[in-house]
Motif scaffolding. Sequence first.
Motif, PDB file in Angstrom:
ATOM      1  N   LEU A 289       2.669   6.023  -2.712  1.00 36.14           N
ATOM      2  CA  LEU A 289       3.775   6.863  -3.166  1.00 36.14           C
ATOM      3  C   LEU A 289       3.734   7.026  -4.675  1.00 36.14           C
ATOM      4  N   LYS A 290       3.399   5.937  -5.357  1.00 38.06           N
ATOM      5  CA  LYS A 290       3.371   5.983  -6.817  1.00 38.06           C
ATOM      6  C   LYS A 290       2.326   6.987  -7.283  1.00 38.06           C
ATOM      7  N   ARG A 291       1.179   6.912  -6.625  1.00 41.33           N
ATOM      8  CA  ARG A 291       0.105   7.828  -6.978  1.00 41.33           C
ATOM      9  C   ARG A 291       0.566   9.279  -6.764  1.00 41.33           C
ATOM     10  N   ALA A 292       1.172   9.497  -5.623  1.00 36.83           N
ATOM     11  CA  ALA A 292       1.586  10.863  -5.292  1.00 36.83           C
ATOM     12  C   ALA A 292       2.626  11.375  -6.275  1.00 36.83           C
ATOM     13  N   LEU A 293       3.614  10.516  -6.604  1.00 37.16           N
ATOM     14  CA  LEU A 293       4.699  10.960  -7.460  1.00 37.16           C
ATOM     15  C   LEU A 293       4.222  11.289  -8.872  1.00 37.16           C
ATOM     16  N   SER A 294       3.176  10.584  -9.312  1.00 37.62           N
ATOM     17  CA  SER A 294       2.728  10.827 -10.682  1.00 37.62           C
ATOM     18  C   SER A 294       1.644  11.906 -10.734  1.00 37.62           C
ATOM     19  N   ASN A 295       1.288  12.431  -9.577  1.00 39.24           N
ATOM     20  CA  ASN A 295       0.285  13.480  -9.533  1.00 39.24           C
ATOM     21  C   ASN A 295       0.879  14.791 -10.030  1.00 39.24           C
ATOM     22  N   PRO A 296       0.343  15.366 -11.133  1.00 38.60           N
ATOM     23  CA  PRO A 296       0.951  16.590 -11.688  1.00 38.60           C
ATOM     24  C   PRO A 296       0.927  17.765 -10.715  1.00 38.60           C
ATOM     25  N   ASN A 297      -0.096  17.790  -9.846  1.00 40.36           N
ATOM     26  CA  ASN A 297      -0.150  18.888  -8.880  1.00 40.36           C
ATOM     27  C   ASN A 297       1.045  18.867  -7.958  1.00 40.36           C
TER      28      ASN A 297
ATOM     29  N   ASN B  47       9.421  16.148  -0.721  1.00 44.59           N
ATOM     30  CA  ASN B  47       9.077  15.415   0.494  1.00 44.59           C
ATOM     31  C   ASN B  47       8.653  13.985   0.187  1.00 44.59           C
ATOM     32  N   TYR B  48       7.927  13.817  -0.931  1.00 39.80           N
ATOM     33  CA  TYR B  48       7.534  12.450  -1.286  1.00 39.80           C
ATOM     34  C   TYR B  48       8.756  11.610  -1.658  1.00 39.80           C
ATOM     35  N   ILE B  49       9.667  12.239  -2.361  1.00 43.11           N
ATOM     36  CA  ILE B  49      10.887  11.506  -2.722  1.00 43.11           C
ATOM     37  C   ILE B  49      11.639  11.105  -1.455  1.00 43.11           C
ATOM     38  N   LEU B  50      11.631  12.032  -0.500  1.00 43.63           N
ATOM     39  CA  LEU B  50      12.259  11.748   0.783  1.00 43.63           C
ATOM     40  C   LEU B  50      11.625  10.527   1.429  1.00 43.63           C
ATOM     41  N   ARG B  51      10.303  10.453   1.306  1.00 43.10           N
ATOM     42  CA  ARG B  51       9.623   9.300   1.913  1.00 43.10           C
ATOM     43  C   ARG B  51       9.997   8.003   1.212  1.00 43.10           C
ATOM     44  N   VAL B  52      10.184   8.089  -0.091  1.00 42.83           N
ATOM     45  CA  VAL B  52      10.620   6.889  -0.825  1.00 42.83           C
ATOM     46  C   VAL B  52      11.958   6.410  -0.269  1.00 42.83           C
ATOM     47  N   ILE B  53      12.861   7.370  -0.104  1.00 43.16           N
ATOM     48  CA  ILE B  53      14.198   7.012   0.392  1.00 43.16           C
ATOM     49  C   ILE B  53      14.097   6.421   1.799  1.00 43.16           C
TER      50      ILE B  53
ATOM     51  N   GLU C 104       0.822  -1.207   0.000  1.00 44.29           N
ATOM     52  CA  GLU C 104       0.000   0.000   0.000  1.00 44.29           C
ATOM     53  C   GLU C 104       0.853   1.252   0.000  1.00 44.29           C
ATOM     54  N   THR C 105       1.927   1.205   0.779  1.00 44.66           N
ATOM     55  CA  THR C 105       2.806   2.368   0.814  1.00 44.66           C
ATOM     56  C   THR C 105       3.323   2.664  -0.584  1.00 44.66           C
ATOM     57  N   VAL C 106       3.802   1.610  -1.258  1.00 46.34           N
ATOM     58  CA  VAL C 106       4.349   1.799  -2.594  1.00 46.34           C
ATOM     59  C   VAL C 106       3.294   2.382  -3.516  1.00 46.34           C
ATOM     60  N   LYS C 107       2.059   1.836  -3.414  1.00 45.89           N
ATOM     61  CA  LYS C 107       0.981   2.308  -4.283  1.00 45.89           C
ATOM     62  C   LYS C 107       0.701   3.787  -4.028  1.00 45.89           C
TER      63      LYS C 107
ATOM     64  N   GLY D 141      14.304  -0.949   4.440  1.00 44.55           N
ATOM     65  CA  GLY D 141      14.298  -2.286   3.893  1.00 44.55           C
ATOM     66  C   GLY D 141      13.063  -2.621   3.072  1.00 44.55           C
ATOM     67  N   LEU D 142      12.237  -1.607   2.805  1.00 47.56           N
ATOM     68  CA  LEU D 142      11.039  -1.835   1.998  1.00 47.56           C
ATOM     69  C   LEU D 142      11.445  -1.893   0.526  1.00 47.56           C
ATOM     70  N   ASP D 143      10.796  -2.743  -0.243  1.00 43.86           N
ATOM     71  CA  ASP D 143      11.142  -2.806  -1.661  1.00 43.86           C
ATOM     72  C   ASP D 143      10.335  -1.762  -2.422  1.00 43.86           C
ATOM     73  N   VAL D 144      10.979  -0.657  -2.775  1.00 34.83           N
ATOM     74  CA  VAL D 144      10.267   0.393  -3.507  1.00 34.83           C
ATOM     75  C   VAL D 144      10.701   0.414  -4.973  1.00 34.83           C
ATOM     76  N   SER D 145      11.257  -0.707  -5.453  1.00 32.33           N
ATOM     77  CA  SER D 145      11.738  -0.721  -6.835  1.00 32.33           C
ATOM     78  C   SER D 145      10.630  -0.480  -7.867  1.00 32.33           C
ATOM     79  N   PRO D 146       9.342  -0.781  -7.591  1.00 31.81           N
ATOM     80  CA  PRO D 146       8.319  -0.478  -8.605  1.00 31.81           C
ATOM     81  C   PRO D 146       8.223   1.002  -8.953  1.00 31.81           C
ATOM     82  N   LEU D 147       8.801   1.865  -8.120  1.00 26.35           N
ATOM     83  CA  LEU D 147       8.688   3.297  -8.383  1.00 26.35           C
ATOM     84  C   LEU D 147       9.770   3.801  -9.317  1.00 26.35           C
ATOM     85  N   PHE D 148      10.556   2.892  -9.882  1.00 29.50           N
ATOM     86  CA  PHE D 148      11.750   3.298 -10.609  1.00 29.50           C
ATOM     87  C   PHE D 148      11.450   4.329 -11.693  1.00 29.50           C
ATOM     88  N   MET D 149      10.413   4.061 -12.465  1.00 30.84           N
ATOM     89  CA  MET D 149      10.069   4.975 -13.572  1.00 30.84           C
ATOM     90  C   MET D 149       9.834   6.390 -13.067  1.00 30.84           C
TER      91      MET D 149
END
Lengths: 738, 418
Positions: free
Chosen positions: A13-21, A31-37, A8-11, A43-51
């Motif tokens: 974050l993905k939504r937030a990162l692709s939000n144009p606003n 700040n969202y990028i910071l949360r990804v890091i 859910e976290t990954v999902k 140790g969370l796998d956030v590799s789906p956010l690569f794009m």
Amino acid sequence: MPYLSSEETVKELKRALSNPNIQSDRLRYRNYILRVIRSMTQGLDVSPLFMDMVKASATVDIVQKKLVYLYMCTYASLKPDLALLAINTLRKDCADPNPMVRGLALRNMCNFRMPGMTEYIHQPILTGLKDKASYVRRVAVLGCAKMQSLQPNAEIDATIVNELYGLLRDPDPVVMVNCLRALEEILKHEGGVVINKPIAHHLLNRLKELDSWAQGEVLTFLLRYKPRGEDELFDILSLLDGLLHSSHATVMAATLRLFLQLAAAHPAVQADALEQARGPLLATCGSQSRELRFAGLCHVQQVLRSQPAQLGVHYKRFFCGYSEPAYIKFRKMEILVELVNDENVGLVLEELRGYCTDVSPELAQAAIAAIGRIGRTYSEKCLDILTGLLGLKQEHITSAVVQTFRDLVWLCPQSTAAVCQAVEGCEESLQDSEGKQALLWLLGMHGGQITNAPYVLESHIDGLKTEMSSVVKLELLTAAVRLFLLRPAETQDMLGRLLHYCIEEESDMNVHDRALFCYRLLECGLEETRRVFQGPKSDPCMGVLTGCPTEPVNSWASKFNTLGLLGGNDVVPASSDTAASDQRGHSSQGDALAEAVDEQLSIPEEGQQSPGLSLGALLSHEAFERHWLELCVTHREALGFQGPPSASETLQAALQLVKIQTLAFSRESTKPWKAYLYTHGSGTLILAELLQDESEAGNNSTSLVVSLKQLPENKMAIQEFVSVLRTVLHTLTKDRSC
Amino acid sequence: MIHSLFLINSAADIFLEKHWKSVISRSVCDYFFEAQEKAGEPNNVPPVIRTPHHYLINIYRDKIFFVSVIQTEVPPLFVIEFLHRVAETLQDYFGECSESVIKDNVVIVYELLEEMLDNGFPLATESNILKELIKPPTILRSMVNTITGSSNVGETLPTGQLSTVPWRRAGVKYTNNEAYFDVIEEIDAIIDKSGATVCAEIQGVIDACVKLTGMPDLTLTFMNPRLLDDVSFHPCVRFKRWESERVLSFIPPDGNFRLMSYHVSAQNLVAIPIYVKQNISFFESGSSGRLDITVGPKQTMGKPVEGLVVSIHMPKVVLSVNLTATQGTQKYDTTTKVLVWDIGKLNQQKLPNLKGSLSLQSGSPKPEENPSLDIDLKIQQLAISGVKVSRLDMHGEKYKPFKGVKYITKAGKFQVRT
């Protein structure tokens, strides 16, 4: 924040990162990028956010860039196909006007650990090597090494290697050091970077510009350089002189190592370097950081191997603090044992006694073993302390003390009587097998002097059924047979029971066989048994007098300041001799015969009526010792010389010339200084002790005193011996004063 | 050189990892955990652990293990010193170096680690230079950052590295020119039962905070330079002049740095500022004991002793204590068995005293070993060795700087045996 599962976290974050606003709001986006890091570091796998992250890298914000690069480096090897998309942005950044961005991009591009990267980074690295900002050049130089490690089997690129050798002349010192590091890695299979004369001198001249880490590394690289002649050598050494006093332990140790290795052929220079570095080295031993203290202590131990006497005055620095970790305390105790001399022995022993009651049993036992080691030289004082410790009735202490006693008796026979007296009554508090073995060995060897020996042995034999350790049983068999030989009346019955039990009921084959062996041996008769079982009662070498000889510096210089010194896994308390002594009882049995043969050989020589002195047969240590203990002093005389006339080796050689054999002598700077000599003359054997003792009363206090013992008596021979000895000492003293 | 770094807390959790070369699996830390378990207390973990393929070199600081993974032969002192430098840098940036702070600032920590090492080699470790690359967080700055969206990263590259004096950046400008020196001395001592000094030495450092415009050339003179043994200097100090004239002559780095450290080991020179009269005894029967401790001033050169704390590691069998202190507060931690008596300022007129009974686990034998006392104290305005700065001169610049010297004496490893 509510707890979200990783998916859910990954999902989210993905939504937030692709939000144009959000993308348009720089701050929120970051700040969202910071949360990804953050999630990544947890140790969370956030590799789906690569794009999405690749998209985020196209920004002018350096922090955001750094964050994205950090992310990419972590996941690039997982998603090589997507990572290729990021490369374009990175390559563009490599041409950015801001040198910081250029460096950052180049560094991260090199850090993408994925196959096929080489073709993309080759060009940027070459450009980077010629960049005008030193920051970028530093990165580029190390990038060469990273590129090589990406394709370990590829051929070494000669142009890059040449380029790097050229960059050793770079005005920026860090670039220079990075070149060395990179070359070392690239040329790993060819023996690393080559340090020839121009390079070596260039490095030496620039040492002062470097920071302490780089200095340490360069000094290590310089170990490879061999100066051509003495002039060059001393030029180099005088350049390095100041670094011996560096405030960084790293630099000091590296310099000292270089000194020791370069001056391998000049012991005086080595001694001088050690002398200069002693202060800083001792300061490291008192440093705030316990790890540095430990490393310092390990190095001091090495230095002690060659210069045991010089550190004696600093012994108080090696007293343990209460809250120090165990590994430091072990090392400090080992060092204290080495530092003992006549002046400090009282205080050191007092200190060690304090450690014997330490809460940690290992430490307490190590302290007791340390006292035992000192006991080889100062047996009386140590025996008092050890006997006192037995009174505490603590299991682990008693066990360690008894083991120490055994070793002590073996090495210093003069302590036997005291030990035999002390050891009575301590059997109740012995539980562990090590301690039991030691006690049984003592009972067997010296049962004649321990009044209650048969009773103690009997209680052990009665408790045989509950004894678990087979080693103890073996020792018990040996001890019982030995005691039987000494006190047959009291022991016969229990020996019978023991043998019966071991042969009939014992399941351990070793014990069973040993019992059978003893039984059959006893059948052969007492004489035969005695010959096999009763070996010598003490060690044939007089460890007391010789101590450990000082080793040349070169024997350990190559290991100085390396990992091996700190000895990997754990710090074992010095227990190596315990293991050795377990073997003694058995291995020495054969020696009796050899010794008997020795004596027979030496008798005819003694019988010869040769005039003057002769070397005659060599006297073994134990034969000398036996004679020395048996005979009384027939002649004592002060020779009137101040101290040992010269180096002990010279003295030995000189005495050899006049047919006086030197058996043992103490280290040069120890007080009292002693030497033991012997010779054959006019049908007698003369034993002599040279003693220089400052504590001795009298006006002529520092004079050398000779004590003679003789077998058989012959006044003439003694006169002759003393006059020869005088002549030798006189000649040597004259030599020195010239 | 340094392949990877793991930060591990005392509960054996890896809370941060950084790899400078290839990624090494966390499982390499299992060897460390094994050693940690064997050592019992975190203090006792040996600094170098050998594993089949790597060496693990670790330091333990502020309840965190810094575990580095090494693959090739390196000088051990190098790695240990470097790890301490990492810890010091974190401390310098965040004020403290604890797990929570590191977790809060994880991004800056990564940025720092990235700049400090590249490919495993130390790159920029001078805090001067690092602070220009990555600005330390301050409350004000983080507020400004949130509002304006600016960042912690310096926009320009540090320039200092190309100046002729590598430790100082060029073109430094201040409106207030000031130079402060702190002479800090720590007494390491062991005092025995009867009050006699078993061993004592002083570790001293001079920390400087220099904010001066341009390229000032400073000369620091001592009243009594002969006192100092085993001196070691910041690379900026001209060693030749120290050897010939016993003065410190240097072009200072900008900002905070350690000018020199020294050592006074001659025993008669080490004054012991306080004495402790103690009597701790355990009775054979009745599972109890008595404790009576009085602390008084000894050689304080007329300066007040502050921040006095006595901590006693009690034997395991001591269950609880019933003590009254005439001054300060005392607390006994029953799990760690440490009795801490926080006295505060030493009252010269009425000496602080701690007295009362100890109750032991019933049935257990009387402890063999008497506990020892660790003392912590502070004396302002005094360097206990007697070192004094006599003057500070500046050449090379025209302005008049503001100068100041502060002395402080602290207890280092100060221990009283009973």
